[in-house]
Design a protein around this motif. Sequence first.
Motif, mmCIF file in Angstrom:
data_model
loop_
_atom_site.group_PDB
_atom_site.id
_atom_site.type_symbol
_atom_site.label_atom_id
_atom_site.label_comp_id
_atom_site.label_asym_id
_atom_site.label_seq_id
_atom_site.Cartn_x
_atom_site.Cartn_y
_atom_site.Cartn_z
ATOM 1 N N LEU A 81 49.001 41.019 46.537
ATOM 2 C CA LEU A 81 48.980 39.584 46.464
ATOM 3 C C LEU A 81 47.371 38.937 46.293
ATOM 4 O O LEU A 81 47.041 38.266 45.400
ATOM 5 N N TRP A 82 46.675 39.692 47.238
ATOM 6 C CA TRP A 82 45.305 39.162 47.318
ATOM 7 C C TRP A 82 44.630 39.493 45.926
ATOM 8 O O TRP A 82 44.000 38.887 45.334
ATOM 9 N N GLY A 83 44.894 40.536 45.378
ATOM 10 C CA GLY A 83 44.333 41.125 44.326
ATOM 11 C C GLY A 83 44.565 40.220 43.004
ATOM 12 O O GLY A 83 43.847 40.087 42.094
ATOM 13 N N ILE A 84 45.984 39.576 42.739
ATOM 14 C CA ILE A 84 45.968 38.670 41.826
ATOM 15 C C ILE A 84 45.159 37.394 42.048
ATOM 16 O O ILE A 84 44.788 37.221 40.779
ATOM 17 N N VAL A 85 44.863 37.148 43.183
ATOM 18 C CA VAL A 85 43.638 35.910 43.306
ATOM 19 C C VAL A 85 42.467 36.657 42.934
ATOM 20 O O VAL A 85 41.712 35.821 42.371
ATOM 21 N N ALA A 86 41.962 37.719 43.560
ATOM 22 C CA ALA A 86 40.500 38.137 43.405
ATOM 23 C C ALA A 86 40.160 38.265 41.920
ATOM 24 O O ALA A 86 39.106 37.891 41.415
ATOM 25 N N LEU A 87 41.120 38.868 41.230
ATOM 26 C CA LEU A 87 40.841 38.842 39.693
ATOM 27 C C LEU A 87 40.620 37.493 38.881
ATOM 28 O O LEU A 87 39.776 37.654 37.938
ATOM 29 N N ARG A 88 40.847 36.628 39.550
ATOM 30 C CA ARG A 88 40.157 35.379 38.894
ATOM 31 C C ARG A 88 38.775 34.862 39.229
ATOM 32 O O ARG A 88 38.220 33.952 38.839
ATOM 33 N N LEU A 89 38.326 35.483 40.220
ATOM 34 C CA LEU A 89 36.998 34.954 40.893
ATOM 35 C C LEU A 89 35.752 35.259 40.015
ATOM 36 O O LEU A 89 34.939 34.419 39.955
ATOM 37 N N THR A 90 35.432 36.324 39.381
ATOM 38 C CA THR A 90 34.496 36.709 38.832
ATOM 39 C C THR A 90 34.880 37.708 37.746
ATOM 40 O O THR A 90 35.815 38.315 37.599
ATOM 41 N N GLN A 91 33.709 38.145 36.766
ATOM 42 C CA GLN A 91 33.785 39.218 35.863
ATOM 43 C C GLN A 91 33.900 40.684 36.586
ATOM 44 O O GLN A 91 33.254 40.833 37.782
ATOM 45 N N PRO A 92 34.752 41.416 36.176
ATOM 46 C CA PRO A 92 35.037 42.704 36.839
ATOM 47 C C PRO A 92 33.837 43.569 37.159
ATOM 48 O O PRO A 92 33.761 44.170 38.119
ATOM 49 N N ILE A 93 32.791 43.514 36.420
ATOM 50 C CA ILE A 93 31.630 44.318 36.663
ATOM 51 C C ILE A 93 31.060 43.802 37.796
ATOM 52 O O ILE A 93 30.339 44.445 38.675
ATOM 53 N N ALA A 94 30.964 42.444 38.034
ATOM 54 C CA ALA A 94 30.337 41.931 39.160
ATOM 55 C C ALA A 94 30.955 42.199 40.411
ATOM 56 O O ALA A 94 30.326 42.572 41.280
ATOM 57 N N LEU A 95 32.359 42.169 40.508
ATOM 58 C CA LEU A 95 33.168 42.471 41.522
ATOM 59 C C LEU A 95 33.018 44.109 41.855
ATOM 60 O O LEU A 95 32.808 44.599 43.013
ATOM 61 N N LEU A 96 32.697 45.181 40.843
ATOM 62 C CA LEU A 96 32.353 46.547 41.025
ATOM 63 C C LEU A 96 31.062 46.543 41.775
ATOM 64 O O LEU A 96 30.755 47.421 42.517
ATOM 65 N N ALA A 97 29.867 45.868 41.155
ATOM 66 C CA ALA A 97 28.759 46.050 41.662
ATOM 67 C C ALA A 97 28.646 45.458 43.012
ATOM 68 O O ALA A 97 27.797 46.126 44.097
ATOM 69 N N LEU A 98 29.402 44.442 43.666
ATOM 70 C CA LEU A 98 29.592 44.100 44.874
ATOM 71 C C LEU A 98 30.223 45.120 45.632
ATOM 72 O O LEU A 98 29.453 45.357 46.888
ATOM 73 N N SER A 99 31.163 45.715 45.255
ATOM 74 C CA SER A 99 31.924 46.793 45.954
ATOM 75 C C SER A 99 30.974 47.952 46.042
ATOM 76 O O SER A 99 30.935 48.569 47.381
ATOM 77 N N ALA A 100 30.446 48.406 45.182
ATOM 78 C CA ALA A 100 29.388 49.516 45.222
ATOM 79 C C ALA A 100 28.290 49.178 45.975
ATOM 80 O O ALA A 100 27.888 50.225 46.881
ATOM 81 N N ASN A 101 27.538 48.259 46.213
ATOM 82 C CA ASN A 101 26.663 47.848 47.350
ATOM 83 C C ASN A 101 27.027 47.869 48.568
ATOM 84 O O ASN A 101 26.472 48.354 49.640
ATOM 85 N N MET A 102 28.318 47.499 48.772
ATOM 86 C CA MET A 102 29.037 47.844 50.173
ATOM 87 C C MET A 102 29.188 49.094 50.476
ATOM 88 O O MET A 102 28.849 49.534 51.540
ATOM 89 N N ALA A 103 29.399 49.924 49.529
ATOM 90 C CA ALA A 103 29.560 51.256 49.815
ATOM 91 C C ALA A 103 28.497 52.236 50.393
ATOM 92 O O ALA A 103 28.464 52.997 51.119
ATOM 93 N N GLY A 104 27.275 51.745 49.685
ATOM 94 C CA GLY A 104 25.948 52.097 50.274
ATOM 95 C C GLY A 104 25.658 51.746 51.723
ATOM 96 O O GLY A 104 25.218 52.699 52.339
ATOM 97 N N LEU A 105 25.938 50.577 52.041
ATOM 98 C CA LEU A 105 26.045 50.376 53.327
ATOM 99 C C LEU A 105 27.049 51.189 54.501
ATOM 100 O O LEU A 105 26.780 51.506 55.467
ATOM 101 N N VAL A 106 28.132 51.378 53.867
ATOM 102 C CA VAL A 106 29.040 52.139 54.433
ATOM 103 C C VAL A 106 28.447 53.579 54.757
ATOM 104 O O VAL A 106 28.736 54.426 55.859
#
Length: 494
Positions: free
Chosen positions: A418-443
């Motif tokens: 259900l959250w994913g349906i909302v999140a897909l509206r937020l910004t372009q996919p590549i921006a979501l992936l770049a945010l995700s990947a930089n969090m991965a570096g922190l992890v």
Amino acid sequence: TETNLSVAREARTGLDPWSVAELPPAPRPRGLGWLGAVGPGVIVLGASLGSGEFLLGPAAFVKYGLSLLWIVGVAAVLQTLLNVELMRYTMATGEPVLTGFMRTRPHPTFWAWFYSVLFFLQMGWPGWAGAAAGAVFFLFAKRLPVGGDSTRVYWIGVGLFLLCGIILTIGRRIERTLEILNWILVVAIIGGFGLLALLFVPASTWFATLVGFSGFDWKSGSWQLIPQGADFFLLGAFAAYTGGGGVINLMLSNWARDKGYGMSSIVGYIPTAIGGKKVALAHSGTTFVPNAESLKRWQGWWRIVRVDQWCIYFVGALLGMALPAMLYVTFIPAGSDIRNLGIAAALAQAIGTQQGAIFGGAIAVLGVWILFKSQLDLLEGLTRAVTDILWTGSKRIRSWKGGDVRFVYYGVLTVVSLWGIVALRLTQPIALLALSANMAGLVFIISAFHVLHINTRLLPLELRPPMWRRVALVILALFYGLFPALLIWSSIRK
């Protein structure tokens, strides 16, 4: 004794202590039997192919050149060494590494919330389904999507994301379902891109790729470890999603648990809703007494892990990044910025224009499959991690619905979907992936020290990592700390 000290330490934060049993003997596969013995490495590899290798990597190579492949080589080595340490803990205890983290101070609840937030910040963005939607659009519309097509692309992305959830209800053991699908994925992407590279990539680009792993730029004839004017947000994302990526690597221990590596064959696994049966999943692990016979068996399990990680994961990570990179730099002009709604179809359009529609269509189909499978793996990984955290930390949840872990797993899956349906509206996919990947570096930075702590404090002396492996974990943390440091430094200098 050392064993008694270890048992006392692992229960100090309030979780139940480990039970003790005999270490099961490791399988001794030969020939095609290895395909059944390995598996966790191919799941992590398959999850990573759609983000680093097919999106963030190409975006970096097209913009800055193949000399960035040195990052791929370093990241693949360090991540493989981290993966082995994650599996060390799971083989020794039958627990996912997240449970091990919850056994450290200050207390389990703190680490449960801490890693749940990290999992969400990295994997709670359905950017892979969104990127796959752009490739699906290209297949049917025969053109790249533009701003006016965003609503259509959004609904395609929603459909793909929900399909992932449906697939996770089918089969018997979820880990086995993912394993089979990822074998298909890895063979398809490496074989498909390898064939296309042999057909279309000139010899000079092959050579530039080989020397690029040393940081040498063949075109300029100079070493270019860090390109001038580099976008360190992009480079940090690219480095993190080379190989696995942050919590994706941590999930390796969960999949190793469900595969039954080492003591994991004693503790149970998460079954599917359709085709699976209720399985008793232990909330606390089981270890073994490290005597001569058990240590001999322990080496047998290490043989399986080495093949799974160095022959499957490591080699696949190098090939999975290098082969698409060669195609992208061959067909897309150097310096181009392809980070837009149609990034997943950029290569398909370029090859289709220059070599024929059939090849462009093949790339688009590959792109859809790669990104869809990555989304499936990551959705499952997030759901599994939260389920394991809840299952370990809450007696009330373990007693819910008669102690059937499937109700917890699919409840979490529903919320995430259900959250994913909302999140897909937020910004372009590549921006979501770049945010995700930089969090991965922190992890990576945090988890490298955390796994070092549990493997050198909780495990019996005979099972702890040698000094060189401990140093490698520290180097990994420093490597991934380099990119945010460079990002901050470049921002200060502007």
